[in-house]
Structure formats: structure tokens, C-alpha cells
Write a protein that holds these residues in place. Structure first.
Motif, PDB file in Angstrom:
ATOM      1  N   UNK A   1       0.834  -1.192   0.000  1.00  0.00           N
ATOM      2  CA  UNK A   1       0.000   0.000   0.000  1.00  0.00           C
ATOM      3  C   UNK A   1       0.875   1.251   0.000  1.00  0.00           C
ATOM      4  N   UNK A   2       0.456   2.277  -0.709  1.00  0.00           N
ATOM      5  CA  UNK A   2       1.217   3.518  -0.814  1.00  0.00           C
ATOM      6  C   UNK A   2       0.483   4.665  -0.139  1.00  0.00           C
ATOM      7  N   UNK A   3       1.197   5.737   0.150  1.00  0.00           N
ATOM      8  CA  UNK A   3       0.624   6.873   0.880  1.00  0.00           C
ATOM      9  C   UNK A   3      -0.488   7.572   0.107  1.00  0.00           C
ATOM     10  N   UNK A   4      -0.573   7.372  -1.193  1.00  0.00           N
ATOM     11  CA  UNK A   4      -1.616   8.012  -2.002  1.00  0.00           C
ATOM     12  C   UNK A   4      -2.876   7.162  -2.137  1.00  0.00           C
ATOM     13  N   UNK A   5      -2.877   5.957  -1.577  1.00  0.00           N
ATOM     14  CA  UNK A   5      -4.023   5.053  -1.696  1.00  0.00           C
ATOM     15  C   UNK A   5      -5.163   5.462  -0.775  1.00  0.00           C
ATOM     16  N   UNK A   6      -6.364   5.061  -1.152  1.00  0.00           N
ATOM     17  CA  UNK A   6      -7.545   5.321  -0.347  1.00  0.00           C
ATOM     18  C   UNK A   6      -8.009   4.069   0.374  1.00  0.00           C
ATOM     19  N   UNK A   7      -9.122   4.170   1.058  1.00  0.00           N
ATOM     20  CA  UNK A   7      -9.663   3.089   1.879  1.00  0.00           C
ATOM     21  C   UNK A   7      -9.956   1.822   1.073  1.00  0.00           C
ATOM     22  N   UNK A   8     -10.389   1.988  -0.175  1.00  0.00           N
ATOM     23  CA  UNK A   8     -10.790   0.825  -0.970  1.00  0.00           C
ATOM     24  C   UNK A   8      -9.631   0.094  -1.641  1.00  0.00           C
ATOM     25  N   UNK A   9      -8.405   0.596  -1.529  1.00  0.00           N
ATOM     26  CA  UNK A   9      -7.261  -0.014  -2.210  1.00  0.00           C
ATOM     27  C   UNK A   9      -6.808  -1.330  -1.565  1.00  0.00           C
TER      28      UNK A   9
ATOM     29  N   UNK B   1      -2.979   9.616   7.763  1.00  0.00           N
ATOM     30  CA  UNK B   1      -2.337   8.537   7.007  1.00  0.00           C
ATOM     31  C   UNK B   1      -3.389   7.752   6.223  1.00  0.00           C
ATOM     32  N   UNK B   2      -2.977   6.674   5.564  1.00  0.00           N
ATOM     33  CA  UNK B   2      -3.869   5.878   4.719  1.00  0.00           C
ATOM     34  C   UNK B   2      -4.894   5.131   5.582  1.00  0.00           C
ATOM     35  N   UNK B   3      -6.194   5.323   5.330  1.00  0.00           N
ATOM     36  CA  UNK B   3      -7.207   4.599   6.099  1.00  0.00           C
ATOM     37  C   UNK B   3      -7.212   3.114   5.730  1.00  0.00           C
ATOM     38  N   UNK B   4      -7.440   2.271   6.733  1.00  0.00           N
ATOM     39  CA  UNK B   4      -7.428   0.815   6.570  1.00  0.00           C
ATOM     40  C   UNK B   4      -8.792   0.268   6.977  1.00  0.00           C
TER      41      UNK B   4
END
Length: 150
Positions: free
Chosen positions: A48-56, A116-119
Motif C-alpha cells: 500500500x502507498x501513501x496516495x491510496x484510499x480506503x478501498x485499495x 495517514x492511509x485509512x485501513x
């Protein structure tokens, strides 16, 4: 009711409870156990990368050990898509049970920092232990608890 972690000496990538949904996916590079992955356009696992969203996110890499052999790529890895798993955690956090989980892609740790990136997960217990935390990964988006007065 659980108020602490299941184990004192936690190791990232260990599944902590039965009933987990673990799927197999091809990896073309080494990805650390306990880290969140997405699927690239070729169908391979990618961190996962810092630009990804919750659905990634498709899941969290589980720990697997098959002896002292060299890693050859591509290879199949296990990814937990639902269930409880230990993950590397930021040293500065003290999560609360059912608190939303975020991923710091720069430092490759899970955190409570909502910048940060939501999980798709919540922390499974209060506190912090040995640089790891237990999270519950869900298939559904976690709906945050409404705070009063806002």
C-alpha cells in the motif's frame, strides 16, 4: 471482555484467532509480514502507498516460514482479508479497542494518525505491546462511532 493483547511477545503477521479468511496472491517482490497490500494491474500484490484510499487494500500479509531457503520471485504469499492479525505499530501510539486504523506508508507501521492511509480495520485491544498491535480486518468499511457534541 479483552482489555489487553492476547500475547506479550507479538510478531507481525501472526493470525491471532481462528476463522480468518486468508487468500493466496502472487508477489513479484518481497513484502514484509503484517503489511497491507493492494493488487496491481497485473494482479500481483503490491505494498500500500501513501496516495491510496480506503478501498485499495485487499488484505494484510500473513507470516509464513518454509525453512532457510532463498526467496524466488514470483512467489505465492498469504493475505488475510478478514480476521485478527498482529501488525507493526508506531511506537508513539496507545490505541483503544475499536479505534480506526491507519497505515503510515513512509515508516511501514500502523497508527491512529488519521492523516495517514485509512485501513478497513479497527484495533482489537487497548494499549501497545512490543511494537506490534492486534487489529481486526473487516470486509466492510468501518463506520466510526459518532462523538457527542459535534
Amino acid at each position: 471482555m479483552q482489555t489487553g493483547y492476547i500475547e506479550q511477545n507479538m510478531i507481525a503477521g501472526f493470525v491471532t484467532r481462528g476463522g480468518a479468511d486468508i487468500k493466496s496472491i502472487t508477489a513479484t517482490v518481497a513484502i514484509g509480514a503484517g503489511l497491507p497490500v493492494k493488487q496491481d494491474s497485473d494482479g500481483n500484490a503490491k505494498l500500500l502507498e501513501s496516495t491510496d484510499g480506503l478501498d485499495a487494500m485487499i488484505g494484510v500479509v500473513v507470516r509464513f516460514h518454509d525453512g532457510w531457503t532463498l526467496q524466488v520471485f514470483p512467489q505465492e504469499i498469504g493475505v488475510l482479508s478478514t480476521g485478527y492479525i498482529q501488525v507493526p505499530a508506531a511506537a508513539s501510539i496507545t490505541p483503544k479497542r475499536n479505534q480506526a486504523v491507519y497505515y503510515d506508508a513512509t515508516n511501514q507501521v500502523f497508527t491512529t494518525d488519521n492523516t495517514k492511509v485509512p485501513i478497513r480495520a479497527v484495533f482489537a485491544a487497548n494499549g501497545i505491546a512490543d511494537g506490534c498491535a492486534e487489529i481486526q480486518v473487516t470486509q466492510q468499511i468501518v463506520i466510526p462511532v459518532k462523538t457527542t457534541g459535534s
